[in-house]
Every structure is written in structure tokens, then in C-alpha cells.
Design an enzyme around this catalytic site. Structure first.
Site, PDB file in Angstrom:
ATOM      1  N   CYS A  21      22.665   5.955  21.388  1.00 42.95           N
ATOM      2  CA  CYS A  21      21.826   5.128  20.499  1.00 42.95           C
ATOM      3  C   CYS A  21      22.599   3.868  20.088  1.00 42.95           C
ATOM      4  CB  CYS A  21      21.408   5.912  19.262  1.00 42.95           C
ATOM      5  SG  CYS A  21      20.536   4.892  18.051  1.00 42.95           S
ATOM      6  N   HIS A  53      -7.546  -3.097  -2.928  1.00 42.15           N
ATOM      7  CA  HIS A  53      -8.197  -1.802  -2.667  1.00 42.15           C
ATOM      8  C   HIS A  53      -7.186  -0.699  -2.372  1.00 42.15           C
ATOM      9  CE1 HIS A  53      -8.143  -1.129   1.887  1.00 42.15           C
ATOM     10  NE2 HIS A  53      -7.420  -2.192   1.703  1.00 42.15           N
ATOM     11  N   ARG A  54      -5.951  -1.052  -2.091  1.00 39.12           N
ATOM     12  CA  ARG A  54      -4.968  -0.015  -1.775  1.00 39.12           C
ATOM     13  C   ARG A  54      -3.655  -0.161  -2.528  1.00 39.12           C
ATOM     14  NH1 ARG A  54      -4.764  -4.015   1.934  1.00 39.12           N
ATOM     15  NH2 ARG A  54      -2.805  -4.582   2.948  1.00 39.12           N
ATOM     16  N   CYS A 114      -2.453  -4.394   9.193  1.00 39.41           N
ATOM     17  CA  CYS A 114      -3.583  -3.891   8.402  1.00 39.41           C
ATOM     18  C   CYS A 114      -4.638  -4.984   8.237  1.00 39.41           C
ATOM     19  CB  CYS A 114      -3.116  -3.420   7.028  1.00 39.41           C
ATOM     20  SG  CYS A 114      -2.151  -1.914   7.116  1.00 39.41           S
ATOM     21  N   CYS A 121     -14.091 -14.610  18.741  1.00 37.40           N
ATOM     22  CA  CYS A 121     -13.562 -13.452  18.015  1.00 37.40           C
ATOM     23  C   CYS A 121     -13.251 -13.912  16.599  1.00 37.40           C
ATOM     24  CB  CYS A 121     -12.331 -12.882  18.708  1.00 37.40           C
ATOM     25  SG  CYS A 121     -10.940 -14.007  18.769  1.00 37.40           S
ATOM     26  N   ASP A 134       5.816  -3.594   6.709  1.00 40.98           N
ATOM     27  CA  ASP A 134       4.626  -3.626   7.552  1.00 40.98           C
ATOM     28  C   ASP A 134       4.835  -4.230   8.926  1.00 40.98           C
ATOM     29  OD1 ASP A 134       5.047  -6.229   6.933  1.00 40.98           O
ATOM     30  OD2 ASP A 134       3.135  -6.574   5.925  1.00 40.98           O
ATOM     31  N   GLY A 178       0.790  -1.223   0.000  1.00 42.98           N
ATOM     32  CA  GLY A 178       0.000   0.000   0.000  1.00 42.98           C
ATOM     33  C   GLY A 178       0.824   1.275   0.000  1.00 42.98           C
ATOM     34  N   ASN A 222      -5.488  -7.243  -1.184  1.00 43.23           N
ATOM     35  CA  ASN A 222      -4.508  -6.169  -1.376  1.00 43.23           C
ATOM     36  C   ASN A 222      -5.041  -5.065  -2.294  1.00 43.23           C
ATOM     37  OD1 ASN A 222      -1.862  -8.634  -1.894  1.00 43.23           O
ATOM     38  ND2 ASN A 222      -2.633  -7.786   0.024  1.00 43.23           N
TER      39      ASN A 222
HETATM   40 ZN   LIG Z   1      19.949   6.306  16.376  1.00 41.81          ZN
END
Ligand SMILES: [Zn+2]
Lengths: 92, 472
Positions: free
Chosen positions: B317, B121-122, B244, B425, B179, B90, B119
Site C-alpha cells: 500500500c 433538508h439534510r 449530491c 441536460c 464529499d 449532511g 443544504n
Molecule cells: Zn493502506
């Protein structure tokens, strides 16, 4: 606009689905270091499930949320401020 | 049935072979037409090297070249640039369409998936006739039709610690259109190690995020732009990550984010910012580094676009600071474990076998007095649900509200306290969590009331009981 004595907190992505809100007003003043605990009390389990991996901004600018209050160093969220809780979104 | 399958398979093969040869014929024709044009052009212009672009390119890119921030120099930079798009979904589809359309020199696509109906629709470069194609092949076929000039490179595999270095090092600029959290950290890390600027976007439901990372693309310890770890040092708990497929996505919302990635890519390339050495050489002492922004898009908000200012690189970091513990060896050898770092959700198994019931079994007890608690979101409940079921979405249980967890807000007063409660569910994970919570809150009346989860959710219901149940 937040009412007198309040700030606005914006909830994005999973923070919004956890609180079932996009935003709300909370009372000021609130030390930034207390923000996560305060929200965790309102929404049980939110700290571990959502907040700890979030980006937090104060008036559109990144802030570090201290693990605990450090003397005098702590930012205080003031009346009219806007805090945003921005969790990572990874899907696409 | 089997022979029908076989002949369908044969037809499919024949169609794709015919399409392939048609594509080749069209390419040949295009070649000839191109030849003819340039031959006729030669008779007019004796000096074919007089202009840096072909006649066709001036026409094709003219509308963007006359924009002052692009110009001929920007167009030549685009032509020289090699861009990598990781993820042909997408985000990747719209990003690739505009970047290819703008005339980038080389466009690489990384994806190991095939095109599925859900997939379409986008993921706008994949058409209905491309179902079951490799996404990279489908995408490149569409892009070639859009603009045959760029060199397209297919990497028909998922990005991994093992292949990331060899793929990414061939390019100047990277777009993260994937994703999941693990790939986001991996792609950020390899971009720091190989000094590539990274344009990262994501979207879910009606919201999107966009960040340009590692700009300028300087080595760890230098004052380059922040990396993904600087912004999100701690990954979200794996069981809270929503895809998604589970959370849903509006096509144009993810489309906006992919288009924004293309905007950033074109800006960065045409302004000459992808070359880190040029940046350092030309920077002098007083070049102010622009702050890194995150763009947030919320389609339903009264203020749909918001930019927040991010930090510069985070001291300490793991990837980009002077104390970086990351190296190409540690990354490609697999000693940085991205899956472990991000955690993983093994199929939820928190109930005892006797606390679960097969869908086929449940269909047999439906005539008895009981409650079926459907914990899907209301929108899913509205698409399809079983008669008499009660909908209390899973998210209502998460905040831990007492009257939800102990049932008082949704159990009818008339229900005898030995009537069973079944929880269901979509796939059978959330229902287990809710079953556990209800029992912990004492709703089972010390064992008098049976509370159980419908194993495998409505997916199992469709397989075992009702084939017509809509798969969405
Ligand atoms: Zn960094």
C-alpha cells in the site's frame, strides 16, 4: 435465491446506475478473473468506468480480482454464491 | 434596487450583530446560573473535588453512563477526548450533534463553505436563518445550545495538504464527513502519518457506506487497520464521480450514516481504543485483531443493511505498508498531488462551436419541426421539462445499447431525416457526450440532419429565456 446453475451479483452505487439494476443472476461456474470482462461485455465500457475502482466481495468477504488467470490460483464463482460490486462513494 | 440591496445588507448585518450580542448575554447568564448552582452546592458538599464530574454533568450524561459499555470510565474518556469532524454537511451535522451531546471534551470542525438553501433538508444543525453563515460558525452555535460543555474549535477552511498536519495533529480521532475523492485520500493519508483512527462515511441518493479505518492506529508497516487506499487503491474516473448536487440525496439516508459515525466514535473512545500506545502495550501476543468491516446501507433494498469483511492492510500500500512512499514532508509540500491522482473534470469541451447552439437561439427555432432530446434523469424531467421534448436519460446511453444510441428506440418514424435534433441536460455536459455519440452512430444521416447541443443546458435556458424555470 439464484436459480440452479447461477450466482447472484449485487450492484451498488455507480455500478447500479451503470447497469440500471440492483442485482441479477449470472451463469456458473465463472472464474473470478473473468468476472470484469464478462460484465464489460454485458455493459459496454463498465470495466474502465466502474469496475476497476471497485471493491469486490464474494459471500460478504473481500476478494482480489486477478488481472488475468493465474494457473490453479483462480477462485471460481460457484452456484449460489453472492458477489457484490461496491464502488467507492465519496459524496456526503 | 441598489439602495434596497444596501438596506437589506444593513439589516442583515444588524440582525447578526444583535444575535451575536444576544448570544453573549445568554452565555453570561448561563455563567451566573452555573456559579449560583455550584455556590449552593458548596454549602452542601464541603469537598468540591470529591467527584470527577460536575453535578450538571452527572445529570446530563446519566442516561448513557448507566449503559455498562460506557460507565464512569467511558464518560471520563469522552471528556478527555479531542475529536475532529471534517465537513460540516449532511454527515457532519448529525455526527457532531451526537458526539457533542455525549460530552466529548474538544470538538473541532473543518469546513470552508457557507450555508445554502439546498443544504437545509439534510444538514440539520443549520437553520433557515443561518443562510450565508459560515458552516463552522452555524454548526458551533447550534452545538453550544445543545451542550455548552465541550470546547469547540472552528477551522473555517477546506482541508488541504498544506493545513492537514497542523489541524489533524491536535486531535485524537478523525471523522471524514467530506464529499469528494481527493479529500478522502488526503484525510486517510494524514491519519496514517499521524496515527489517528479514521471513521469514514459517505452517502448518495439512497445509499451509504461506513468504514472504520486505521484501527488500531499504528505506523506504516505495523499491523494496524487498513487505510482508505487499501480498500480503494484506484480512484474512480473523475467523469464518473457524482456529487449530491448532481445525483441527489435523501436527508435521513446521509443522516443515518452520520449517526453511525457518532456510534463508532463513542464506541472507540469509551473503550479506550484511540490511544495507540495503550493498544500496543496492552495487546500482548495473542490479541486477535478484529476484521475491518464496511457497512453498506441501501434504503430501497429488501436487505437495507449489509456488512462486508474487508482485508487487513494491503501489502505494498502506498500509504500504510512497510513500503510506504508517503511522508509528512511529501504530503505537506504538495508533492503528493491529490487532484491529479483523482483526476479532474474540466468543463466538458468535446464539440466544435458549430455543433452547439445557445439557449436563446434554440428558443427561436422551436417553431420548426425538430426533436428536443432531454437526457436528464426521469425524476428531473418530471420536475420540469419543455413541451414536446423526449426524455432518454444519460445513463441509457452509457451502456451502449444500439437502439438507444442510433435513435431507433426513441425517434418517431414520422420525423423527416433532415429534421434537427437538439440535445439538452441540466448544465450542458452530458448533452455534449450524447451529441457526440449520436453523430458517431450515424444519426446525422451523413450531415443531412443537424444534431447539436444546447450550450449550458437548462441553466442557460433559465438565464437567457425563461426566468421562471425552477432551479432545483
Ligand atoms: Zn493502506
Amino acid at each position: 435465491m439464484a436459480p440452479i446453475g447461477h450466482f447472484t451479483v449485487l450492484y451498488f452505487a455507480s455500478a447500479s446506475s451503470y447497469t440500471l439494476k440492483d442485482s441479477e443472476f449470472l451463469p456458473t461456474p465463472l472464474p473470478l478473473s473473468k468476472l470484469f470482462d464478462h460484465l464489460d461485455q454485458r455493459y459496454k465500457g463498465m470495466k474502465a468506468k466502474v469496475l476497476e475502482s471497485c471493491l469486490v466481495t464474494l459471500n460478504l468477504e473481500y476478494v482480489d480480482v486477478p488481472e488475468s488467470a493465474t494457473d490453479g490460483q483462480d477462485l471460481i464463482i460457484k452456484e449460489g454464491d453472492e458477489v457484490a460490486i461496491i464502488p467507492p462513494v465519496s459524496s456526503g | 434596487m441598489e439602495s434596497a440591496n444596501a438596506s437589506a445588507e444593513g439589516l442583515r448585518k444588524q440582525i447578526s450583530e444583535t444575535e451575536e450580542s444576544l448570544r453573549k448575554l445568554k452565555a453570561q447568564l448561563h455563567q451566573f446560573e452555573f456559579q449560583e448552582k455550584s455556590d449552593s452546592a458548596k454549602t452542601v458538599s464541603l469537598d468540591e473535588h470529591k467527584w470527577p464530574l460536575s453535578a450538571e454533568e452527572y445529570k446530563r450524561y446519566g442516561r448513557q453512563m448507566i449503559v455498562p459499555s460506557v460507565g464512569i470510565q467511558g464518560q471520563l474518556r469522552l471528556k478527555a477526548a479531542k475529536v475532529l469532524i471534517i465537513g460540516a454537511g449532511g454527515l457532519g451535522c448529525p455526527a457532531a450533534a451526537y458526539i457533542a451531546g455525549a460530552g466529548v471534551g474538544t470538538l473541532g470542525i473543518v469546513d470552508g463553505d457557507v450555508v445554502e438553501t439546498s443544504n437545509l433538508h439534510r444538514q440539520i444543525l443549520h437553520g433557515t436563518e443561518k443562510i450565508r453563515w459560515k458552516k463552522v460558525d452555524s454548526m458551533i452555535a447550534s452545538l453550544k445550545s445543545l451542550n455548552p460543555n465541550p470546547a469547540y474549535v472552528a477551522h473555517a477552511e477546506h482541508i488541504s495538504p498544506q493545513n492537514s498536519e497542523s489541524i489533524v495533529k491536535q486531535y485524537d480521532l478523525v471523522l471524514d464527513c467530506t464529499d469528494n475523492p481527493a479529500s478522502r485520500y488526503l484525510i486517510s493519508d494524514i491519519c496514517i502519518l499521524l496515527q489517528k483512527t479514521l471513521i469514514s462515511a459517505s452517502a448518495l441518493r439512497t445509499d451509504g457506506q461506513l468504514i472504520v479505518l486505521n484501527l488500531p492506529p499504528l505506523p506504516a508497516g505495523a499491523e494496524g487497520g487498513p487505510c482508505y487506499r487499501c480498500v480503494f487503491p484506484k480512484p474512480p474516473p473523475a467523469d464518473t464521480v457524482v456529487s449530491c448536487g448532481d445525483g441527489g440525496i435523501i436527508g435521513p439516508v446521509v443522516g443515518v450514516m452520520g449517526v453511525m459515525q457518532a456510534v463508532e466514535a463513542i464506541k472507540i473512545i469509551t473503550s479506550g481504543k484511540i490511544d495507540s500506545s495503550a493498544e500496543v502495550a496492552g495487546s500482548g501476543e495473542n490479541t486477535k485483531q478484529e476484521p475491518t468491516l464496511m457497512l453498506l446501507f441501501s434504503a430501497n433494498s429488501s436487505q437495507p443493511f449489509r456488512s462486508v469483511k474487508l482485508r487487513s492492510r494491503r501489502a505494498g500500500c502506498f500509504a500504510c505498508s512497510k513500503d510506504s512512499q508517503l511522508s509528512l514532508e511529501s504530503l505537506t509540500s504538495g508533492s503528493v498531488d491529490y487532484v491529479l491522482f483523482c483526476g479532474f473534470t474540466s468543463p466538458t469541451k468535446i464539440l466544435q462551436p458549430e455543433e452547439r447552439i445557445e439557449a436563446s437561439q434554440y428558443s427561436k427555432v422551436r417553431s420548426k419541426q425538430h426533436i428536443l432530446l432531454d437526457v436528464r434523469d426521469k425524476v428531473q424531467f418530471d420536475i420540469c421539462h419543455l413541451d414536446g421534448s423526449i426524455n432518454v436519460p444519460f445513463s441509457n446511453f452509457q451502456g451502449g445499447k444500439e437502439d438507444v444510441v442510433d435513435g431507433s428506440s426513441w425517434i418517431p418514424d414520422s420525423l423527416p431525416n433532415d429534421a434537427s435534433v437538439y440535445v439538452v441536460c441540466r448544465l450542458g455536459n452530458d448533452s455534449q457526450v450524447v451529441t457526440r455519440k449520436l453523430k458517431e452512430a450515424g444519426l446525422d444521416a451523413r450531415g443531412k440532419r443537424y444534431i447539436g447541443d444546447v450550450k449550458g443546458g437548462f441553466k442557460a435556458w433559465k438565464e437567457q429565456v425563461d426566468q421562471s424555470w425552477p432551479e432545483y
